[in-house]
Scaffold this motif. Structure first.
Motif, PDB file in Angstrom:
ATOM      1  N   SER A 138       0.842  -1.187   0.000  1.00 14.35           N
ATOM      2  CA  SER A 138       0.000   0.000   0.000  1.00 14.35           C
ATOM      3  C   SER A 138       0.877   1.237   0.000  1.00 14.35           C
ATOM      4  CB  SER A 138      -0.905  -0.005   1.234  1.00 14.35           C
ATOM      5  OG  SER A 138      -0.137  -0.177   2.395  1.00 14.35           O
ATOM      6  N   ALA A 139       0.264   2.350  -0.353  1.00 14.68           N
ATOM      7  CA  ALA A 139       0.992   3.612  -0.313  1.00 14.68           C
ATOM      8  C   ALA A 139       1.412   3.891   1.131  1.00 14.68           C
ATOM      9  CB  ALA A 139       0.104   4.737  -0.831  1.00 14.68           C
ATOM     10  N   PRO A 140       2.648   4.370   1.321  1.00 20.14           N
ATOM     11  CA  PRO A 140       3.148   4.537   2.682  1.00 20.14           C
ATOM     12  C   PRO A 140       2.594   5.791   3.363  1.00 20.14           C
ATOM     13  CG  PRO A 140       4.820   5.184   1.103  1.00 20.14           C
ATOM     14  CD  PRO A 140       3.633   4.720   0.312  1.00 20.14           C
ATOM     15  N   ARG A 141       1.320   5.789   3.630  1.00 24.34           N
ATOM     16  CA  ARG A 141       0.746   6.916   4.369  1.00 24.34           C
ATOM     17  C   ARG A 141      -0.099   6.349   5.509  1.00 24.34           C
ATOM     18  NH1 ARG A 141      -3.122   6.725  -0.018  1.00 24.34           N
ATOM     19  NH2 ARG A 141      -1.988   8.166  -1.355  1.00 24.34           N
ATOM     20  N   GLY A 142      -0.348   7.175   6.511  1.00 28.56           N
ATOM     21  CA  GLY A 142      -0.986   6.666   7.723  1.00 28.56           C
ATOM     22  C   GLY A 142      -2.495   6.597   7.659  1.00 28.56           C
ATOM     23  N   GLU A 143      -3.056   6.123   6.555  1.00 26.00           N
ATOM     24  CA  GLU A 143      -4.513   6.050   6.414  1.00 26.00           C
ATOM     25  C   GLU A 143      -4.980   4.603   6.483  1.00 26.00           C
ATOM     26  OE1 GLU A 143      -6.632   8.476   5.998  1.00 26.00           O
ATOM     27  OE2 GLU A 143      -5.487  10.218   5.323  1.00 26.00           O
ATOM     28  N   PRO A 144      -6.171   4.385   7.048  1.00 27.21           N
ATOM     29  CA  PRO A 144      -6.680   3.015   7.078  1.00 27.21           C
ATOM     30  C   PRO A 144      -7.015   2.525   5.675  1.00 27.21           C
ATOM     31  CG  PRO A 144      -7.962   4.462   8.536  1.00 27.21           C
ATOM     32  CD  PRO A 144      -7.097   5.340   7.691  1.00 27.21           C
ATOM     33  N   GLY A 145      -7.065   1.233   5.530  1.00 27.11           N
ATOM     34  CA  GLY A 145      -7.443   0.616   4.261  1.00 27.11           C
ATOM     35  C   GLY A 145      -7.756  -0.843   4.524  1.00 27.11           C
ATOM     36  N   LEU A 146      -8.405  -1.474   3.552  1.00 24.37           N
ATOM     37  CA  LEU A 146      -8.764  -2.878   3.708  1.00 24.37           C
ATOM     38  C   LEU A 146      -8.432  -3.600   2.406  1.00 24.37           C
ATOM     39  CD1 LEU A 146     -10.273  -5.259   5.150  1.00 24.37           C
ATOM     40  CD2 LEU A 146     -12.392  -4.346   4.203  1.00 24.37           C
ATOM     41  N   HIS A 147      -7.733  -4.715   2.518  1.00 20.13           N
ATOM     42  CA  HIS A 147      -7.434  -5.536   1.348  1.00 20.13           C
ATOM     43  C   HIS A 147      -8.087  -6.902   1.551  1.00 20.13           C
ATOM     44  CE1 HIS A 147      -5.073  -7.489  -1.861  1.00 20.13           C
ATOM     45  NE2 HIS A 147      -4.982  -8.489  -1.015  1.00 20.13           N
ATOM     46  N   ILE A 148      -8.992  -7.248   0.648  1.00 22.54           N
ATOM     47  CA  ILE A 148      -9.589  -8.589   0.681  1.00 22.54           C
ATOM     48  C   ILE A 148      -9.213  -9.276  -0.626  1.00 22.54           C
ATOM     49  CG2 ILE A 148     -11.703  -9.949   0.860  1.00 22.54           C
ATOM     50  CD1 ILE A 148     -13.049  -7.521   2.142  1.00 22.54           C
ATOM     51  N   GLY A 149      -8.525 -10.393  -0.525  1.00 25.98           N
ATOM     52  CA  GLY A 149      -8.108 -11.102  -1.737  1.00 25.98           C
ATOM     53  C   GLY A 149      -8.602 -12.535  -1.717  1.00 25.98           C
ATOM     54  N   VAL A 150      -9.495 -12.860  -2.642  1.00 26.83           N
ATOM     55  CA  VAL A 150      -9.899 -14.261  -2.811  1.00 26.83           C
ATOM     56  C   VAL A 150      -8.992 -14.857  -3.885  1.00 26.83           C
ATOM     57  CG1 VAL A 150     -11.716 -15.812  -3.640  1.00 26.83           C
ATOM     58  CG2 VAL A 150     -12.300 -13.872  -2.148  1.00 26.83           C
ATOM     59  N   SER A 151      -8.312 -15.948  -3.549  1.00 29.88           N
ATOM     60  CA  SER A 151      -7.429 -16.585  -4.536  1.00 29.88           C
ATOM     61  C   SER A 151      -7.771 -18.055  -4.634  1.00 29.88           C
ATOM     62  CB  SER A 151      -5.964 -16.432  -4.122  1.00 29.88           C
ATOM     63  OG  SER A 151      -5.625 -15.070  -4.008  1.00 29.88           O
ATOM     64  N   GLU A 152      -7.989 -18.495  -5.871  1.00 30.40           N
ATOM     65  CA  GLU A 152      -8.293 -19.912  -6.088  1.00 30.40           C
ATOM     66  C   GLU A 152      -7.226 -20.500  -7.011  1.00 30.40           C
ATOM     67  OE1 GLU A 152     -12.682 -20.834  -5.996  1.00 30.40           O
ATOM     68  OE2 GLU A 152     -12.731 -18.866  -6.967  1.00 30.40           O
ATOM     69  N   PHE A 153      -6.622 -21.561  -6.552  1.00 32.09           N
ATOM     70  CA  PHE A 153      -5.522 -22.195  -7.297  1.00 32.09           C
ATOM     71  C   PHE A 153      -5.948 -23.593  -7.743  1.00 32.09           C
ATOM     72  CE2 PHE A 153      -3.592 -19.178  -4.459  1.00 32.09           C
ATOM     73  CZ  PHE A 153      -2.543 -18.632  -5.176  1.00 32.09           C
ATOM     74  N   TYR A 154      -5.646 -23.900  -8.997  1.00 39.76           N
ATOM     75  CA  TYR A 154      -5.956 -25.227  -9.515  1.00 39.76           C
ATOM     76  C   TYR A 154      -4.677 -25.823 -10.101  1.00 39.76           C
ATOM     77  CZ  TYR A 154     -10.604 -23.444  -8.793  1.00 39.76           C
ATOM     78  OH  TYR A 154     -11.704 -22.904  -8.198  1.00 39.76           O
ATOM     79  N   VAL A 155      -4.176 -26.848  -9.432  1.00 42.26           N
ATOM     80  CA  VAL A 155      -2.957 -27.512  -9.895  1.00 42.26           C
ATOM     81  C   VAL A 155      -3.395 -28.841 -10.496  1.00 42.26           C
ATOM     82  CG1 VAL A 155      -0.688 -28.377  -9.226  1.00 42.26           C
ATOM     83  CG2 VAL A 155      -1.674 -26.399  -8.022  1.00 42.26           C
ATOM     84  N   LYS A 156      -3.287 -28.906 -11.815  1.00 41.02           N
ATOM     85  CA  LYS A 156      -3.778 -30.090 -12.520  1.00 41.02           C
ATOM     86  C   LYS A 156      -2.768 -31.236 -12.434  1.00 41.02           C
ATOM     87  CE  LYS A 156      -7.548 -28.062 -13.996  1.00 41.02           C
ATOM     88  NZ  LYS A 156      -7.821 -27.906 -15.429  1.00 41.02           N
ATOM     89  N   ARG A 157      -3.187 -32.371 -12.965  1.00 43.51           N
ATOM     90  CA  ARG A 157      -2.378 -33.597 -12.881  1.00 43.51           C
ATOM     91  C   ARG A 157      -0.924 -33.348 -13.334  1.00 43.51           C
ATOM     92  NH1 ARG A 157      -2.904 -38.704 -12.052  1.00 43.51           N
ATOM     93  NH2 ARG A 157      -5.086 -38.435 -11.475  1.00 43.51           N
ATOM     94  N   GLY A 158       0.023 -33.693 -12.452  1.00 47.31           N
ATOM     95  CA  GLY A 158       1.436 -33.615 -12.809  1.00 47.31           C
ATOM     96  C   GLY A 158       1.999 -32.211 -12.879  1.00 47.31           C
ATOM     97  N   ALA A 159       1.209 -31.194 -12.531  1.00 46.45           N
ATOM     98  CA  ALA A 159       1.717 -29.815 -12.620  1.00 46.45           C
ATOM     99  C   ALA A 159       2.438 -29.430 -11.329  1.00 46.45           C
ATOM    100  CB  ALA A 159       0.575 -28.850 -12.880  1.00 46.45           C
ATOM    101  N   ARG A 160       3.231 -28.363 -11.449  1.00 45.00           N
ATOM    102  CA  ARG A 160       3.988 -27.888 -10.298  1.00 45.00           C
ATOM    103  C   ARG A 160       3.836 -26.370 -10.223  1.00 45.00           C
ATOM    104  NH1 ARG A 160       8.448 -29.701  -7.347  1.00 45.00           N
ATOM    105  NH2 ARG A 160       9.613 -27.965  -6.500  1.00 45.00           N
ATOM    106  N   LEU A 161       3.331 -25.902  -9.097  1.00 45.14           N
ATOM    107  CA  LEU A 161       3.087 -24.473  -8.936  1.00 45.14           C
ATOM    108  C   LEU A 161       3.724 -23.992  -7.630  1.00 45.14           C
ATOM    109  CD1 LEU A 161       1.608 -21.779  -9.531  1.00 45.14           C
ATOM    110  CD2 LEU A 161      -0.441 -22.766  -8.524  1.00 45.14           C
ATOM    111  N   THR A 162       4.605 -22.987  -7.729  1.00 41.09           N
ATOM    112  CA  THR A 162       5.084 -22.356  -6.500  1.00 41.09           C
ATOM    113  C   THR A 162       4.522 -20.953  -6.448  1.00 41.09           C
ATOM    114  OG1 THR A 162       7.124 -21.340  -7.291  1.00 41.09           O
ATOM    115  CG2 THR A 162       7.264 -23.642  -6.648  1.00 41.09           C
ATOM    116  N   PHE A 163       4.039 -20.607  -5.296  1.00 42.23           N
ATOM    117  CA  PHE A 163       3.390 -19.310  -5.110  1.00 42.23           C
ATOM    118  C   PHE A 163       4.040 -18.623  -3.926  1.00 42.23           C
ATOM    119  CE2 PHE A 163       0.006 -16.681  -3.191  1.00 42.23           C
ATOM    120  CZ  PHE A 163      -0.231 -15.848  -4.259  1.00 42.23           C
ATOM    121  N   THR A 164       4.726 -17.525  -4.184  1.00 42.82           N
ATOM    122  CA  THR A 164       5.404 -16.787  -3.118  1.00 42.82           C
ATOM    123  C   THR A 164       4.719 -15.444  -2.942  1.00 42.82           C
ATOM    124  OG1 THR A 164       7.487 -17.873  -3.577  1.00 42.82           O
ATOM    125  CG2 THR A 164       7.610 -15.786  -2.398  1.00 42.82           C
TER     126      THR A 164
END
Lengths: 249, 411
Positions: B182-208
Motif C-alpha cells: 500500500s501507499a506509505p501513508r498513515g490512512e486506514p485501508g482494507l485488502h480482501i483477496g480471494v485466490s483460487e488455485f488449480y494444480v492439474k495432474r502432474g503440474a507444479r506451482l510455487t506461489f510466493t
C-alpha cells in the motif's frame, strides 16, 4: 608486571548458582606455552574455562584474571574473544539456521574469503560440513573438528580447549592433534612463539600428539599439583586421582 | 470498474453471507471503508510509474524496471488493472474480468476452491468485485521465470477487493511471486483477496507472496487450492512489516493420488500488529503428502499461528512444524497445531516450540567474537531462513532481500 605472562590467574574463586566451585585457583601461562589441566569429572575444570571466557553464569567472587597484563574481569564474552581468547567447548550447542561456513567466515573477520574458508575446512576435513547448521547432527569427532576449525579461523593467542579428544576415534586423533599443533603454532621455534594453549584432558590421550610444558591437577576446585604433564599422567594412570588427593591433604 | 459475469446462484449465497463474521480474527466493519474508486490509467511502461510506487513494489519482490527475469507482470492499483504483460510463451496473464469474457469455461473455476459464503469478506468480493488476476500455464509448458503480480492499495480508506484465479494445467510448471502493498501513508485501508488455485495432474506451482502493509491496514486473504494427482503446490508467505490486522487460513485439498502441498510462512509482528495466520492441508487421496512450516517472531505484536493437517486416505503423510520466537516484552505467540486422522495407516506428526532465543546459543556466538546484538541477529536470520528452504534461486533472492531489509528495523 611480567609482560610475558599471557594469562595470569590469582587466588580465583568462582560460584555457579550460589555454590562456590573453584577456590583459590592460581596459574600462569606464558606466551608460547601449552599447559594441560587434569582432574576427575566435577572437579571444576570447565568452570575455570567458562570463568576465563566470562560467561555470566560463572561468577568470580574473589581473585583476578589478567590477560596480556590487563584485568579482564569487567569485560564481556565477546570483548575477551576479540582480545585474543578462544574457547573450544566440550559440548557446544546447536545453532539452527546458522551454517558452519558462516560462523567460520565471521571468526576470520576481515581475512574471510570463500577460498580462505575452504582452505581451513580442507585442513580440518570439514568441507562436506560447511553448509551444515552449526553442530547439528555432528558426531563427537566432527564436533571437535568443527570447534577447532572455528578456532583456527579465529587465531586466538590463547586457546582454551575443553577435552578436545573426547568422543574422537583413533583414526581422527592424529588429525585433532595436527589441528591443535597448528593452532598453537607448534611449528614455530619455542623462542618467539606467541600462541598459547590451556587444554583440559580427562584421559591424557592428547599428550601423545601435543607437547605441553606444564600440567595441573584440579581436585574439588583446587589445584593440588603442578609439574611435568607426562609424569602427572603416569601417576594418575597407575594410582588414580586418590594419590593426588593424598597430596592435597 | 469491471464486473464479472458469473453463473446464477453465487450472488444469492453471497447476499445471505453478507453479514457473516469470519471464524477467526477481529470483525472488520466494512462500512467504514470506501468501496468505489476512480478508474486509473493503463500504464504501458512500468518505468513511468511514480518513484514511490516503484519503491513499494520492489520491497515486495515486484520489479518495475528491467524485469527480464519475469515471465509476465500484472499490476493492479486500487480497482484498476494498470499493467498486464506476458513475456514467455505458454503462460497467460490478464485481469480476471477480461479472462471471464475470453473463456466461457472459466465460470467453472469461480468459487470452486473457496466457498462464496465462507464469510462476509468472500461475500463482499462477489457482491462488489474489483478485479484481480488470472494466471495460467498451458498444458506441458515450463515457465522458467516467475510471473510477478502486484496488488497495490493507493486510495485512502479504500476497500480493495480482488478475485484471483491461477491454473497450472497438466504437466506444466509455474512460479508466481505476488507482492501486496500500500501507499506509505498513515490512512486506514482494507485488502480482501480471494485466490483460487488449480494444480492439474502432474503440474507444479510455487506461489510466493510477500506482504508489506502499514500499521493502519486490515488484510483478509481467502485462499483455496485444489491439487490433482502427482501435482505439487508450494506456498511461501512472508510478512515482515507492521499491519493493523491480518487473518488468513488458506486451505489446500490434495484430491489426486500422490499430490504434494507445502506451506511455508515467515511472520514478524511488531508492536500493534495482530496476525492470525494458519494453513490447512486436507490429504484426501492415496499417497498425498503435506507439510506446514511456520516461523513466527514477535517484537511486541500478537501472532496466532495455526496449522491443520487431516488425513483421510491410505498412505498419506503430513508434518507440521511451528516455531515462535518472542523478542519483545509484550509480544504473544499462540501456536495451535492440529492433526486429524480418519483411517488407519495415516502418518501425521507435528512439532511446535515457542520461546525466547536460548542464552546458550547467544553466548556461543559471543565466544566467537560476535557482540550480543550481532549474535541475536545471526540467530534470528537463521531462524527465519530455515522457514523458506527449497525456494527457486530467483525467489530465494527476493525473500532474502526482504528479510535482510527487515532486520535493520528489528534491532
Amino acid at each position: 608486571m611480567d609482560t610475558e605472562n599471557l594469562l595470569e590467574i590469582k587466588e580465583l574463586a568462582v560460584e555457579v548458582g550460589g555454590k562456590e566451585i573453584l577456590h583459590h585457583v592460581s596459574l600462569t601461562v606464558k606466551a608460547g606455552e601449552t599447559h594441560v589441566l587434569f582432574g576427575p569429572n566435577g572437579s571444576g575444570k570447565t568452570t575455570l574455562f567458562m570463568a576465563i571466557m566470562g560467561l555470566p553464569k560463572y561468577r568470580v567472587t574473589r581473585g583476578s584474571i589478567l590477560f596480556k597484563g590487563r584485568d579482564i574481569l569487567g569485560l564481556s564474552i565477546d570483548e575477551r574473544a576479540r582480545l585474543g581468547i578462544g574457547l573450544a567447548l566440550q559440548k557446544p550447542p546447536v545453532v539452527r539456521g546458522v551454517k558452519i561456513k558462516d560462523i567460520v567466515a565471521t571468526c576470520m573477520k576481515g581475512r574471510a574469503s570463500e577460498e580462505a574458508v575452504m582452505r581451513l575446512a580442507e585442513k580440518a576435513n570439514m568441507v562436506e560440513f560447511l553448509d551444515r547448521e552449526v553442530n547439528y547432527g555432528l558426531s563427537g569427532g566432527e564436533t571437535k573438528r568443527s570447534e577447532l576449525l572455528q578456532l583456527l579461523a579465529q587465531e586466538p593467542e590463547l586457546a582454551l580447549l575443553d577435552e578436545p579428544e573426547s568422543g574422537v576415534d583413533l583414526v581422527n586423533m592424529a588429525l585433532i592433534g595436527d589441528l591443535i599443533n597448528e593452532l598453537l603454532h607448534k611449528e614455530h621455534p619455542i623462542r618467539g612463539r606467541k600462541h598459547s594453549g590451556l587444554i583440559i584432558t580427562h584421559t591424557g590421550h592428547i599428550l601423545e600428539y601435543v607437547r605441553a610444558r606444564t600440567g595441573y591437577v584440579l581436585l574439588d576446585g583446587r589445584i593440588v599439583c603442578e609439574g611435568d604433564p607426562l609424569e602427572i599422567l603416569e601417576t594418575i594412570k597407575r594410582k588414580g586421582y586418590e594419590e593426588c588427593r593424598k597430596c592435597a591433604m | 470498474m469491471r464486473h464479472v459475469k458469473k453463473p446464477d446462484g453465487f450472488e444469492e449465497m453471497a447476499k445471505a453471507a453478507a453479514n457473516k463474521p469470519a471464524a477467526f480474527g477481529e470483525d472488520i466493519d466494512l462500512n467504514q471503508f470506501v468501496h468505489a474508486s476512480e478508474e486509473l490509467p493503463y500504464e504501458q511502461e512500468l518505468a513511468l510509474l511514480p518513484e514511490e510506487t516503484k519503491r513499494q513494489m520492489l520491497q515486495v519482490g515486484v520489479v518495475p524496471e528491467g524485469g527480464d527475469q519475469r515471465a509476465g507482470t500484472f499490476i493492479q492499483m486500487d480497482h484498476s488493472v494498470v499493467h498486464s504483460l506476458v513475456k514467455q510463451e505458454g503462460v497467460e496473464v490478464m485481469g480476471i474480468g477480461q479472462a471471464v469474457e475470453k473463456y466461457d469455461w472459466l465460470a467453472d473455476y469461480l468459487w470452486k476452491a473457496v466457498a462464496v459464503d465462507t464469510d462476509k469478506y468472500t461475500a463482499v468480493v462477489e457482491l462488489g468485485q474489483s478485479n484481480g488476476y488470472f494466471i495460467r500455464a498451458l498444458p506441458g509448458s515450463k515457465v522458467v521465470y516467475p510471473v510477478q503480480a502486484c496488488l497495490y492499495l493507493s486510495k485512502a480508506r479504500l476497500a480493495q477487493k480482488v478475485h484471483n484465479i491461477v491454473i497450472a494445467e497438466e504437466d506444466s510448471e509455474l512460479h508466481i511471486i505476488t507482492g501486496c502493498t500500500s501507499a506509505p501513508r498513515g490512512e486506514p485501508g482494507l485488502h480482501i483477496g480471494v485466490s483460487e488455485f488449480y494444480v492439474k495432474r502432474g503440474a507444479r506451482l510455487t506461489f510466493t507472496m510477500i506482504h508489506n502493509w502499514t500499521p493502519e491496514i486490515a488484510v483478509r486473504p481467502r485462499t483455496g487450492i485444489i491439487v490433482e494427482g502427482d501435482g505439487v503446490f508450494i506456498s511461501n508467505y512472508v510478512i515482515l512489516k507492521p499491519v493493523h490486522s491480518l487473518q488468513m487460513y488458506p486451505v489446500a485439498r490434495c484430491t489426486g493420488e500422490n499430490a504434494i502441498v507445502r506451506f511455508h510462512s515467515i511472520l514478524i509482528a511488531t508492536p500493534g500488529s495482530s496476525m492470525d495466520v494458519g494453513s490447512k492441508v486436507l490429504l484426501e487421496a492415496r499417497g498425498a503428502r503435506g507439510e506446514i512450516v511456520s516461523r513466527a517472531i514477535t517484537t511486541g505484536g500478537t501472532i496466532t499461528a495455526r496449522g491443520y493437517i487431516e488425513g483421510s486416505a491410505p498412505d498419506v503423510k503430513g508434518h507440521l512444524e511451528c516455531r515462535g520466537l518472542i523478542l519483545g516484552g509484550s509480544g504473544v505467540i499462540y501456536a495451535i497445531p492440529e492433526l486429524k486422522g480418519t483411517i488407519p495407516g495415516v502418518d501425521l506428526s507435528h512439532e511446535a516450540a515457542v520461546g525466547k532465543i536460548a542464552e546458550e546459543e547467544i553466548e556461543y556466538l559471543m565466544i566467537r567474537g560476535l557482540t550480543r546484538d550481532e549474535a541475536i541477529a545471526a540467530i534470528v536470520r537463521g531462524f527465519l531462513k530455515a522457514g523458506i528452504e527449497g525456494l527457486p534461486a530467483e525467489l530465494n533472492a527476493e525473500v532474502q532481500r526482504a528479510i535482510e531489509a527487515s532486520e535493520k528495523t528489528l534491532f
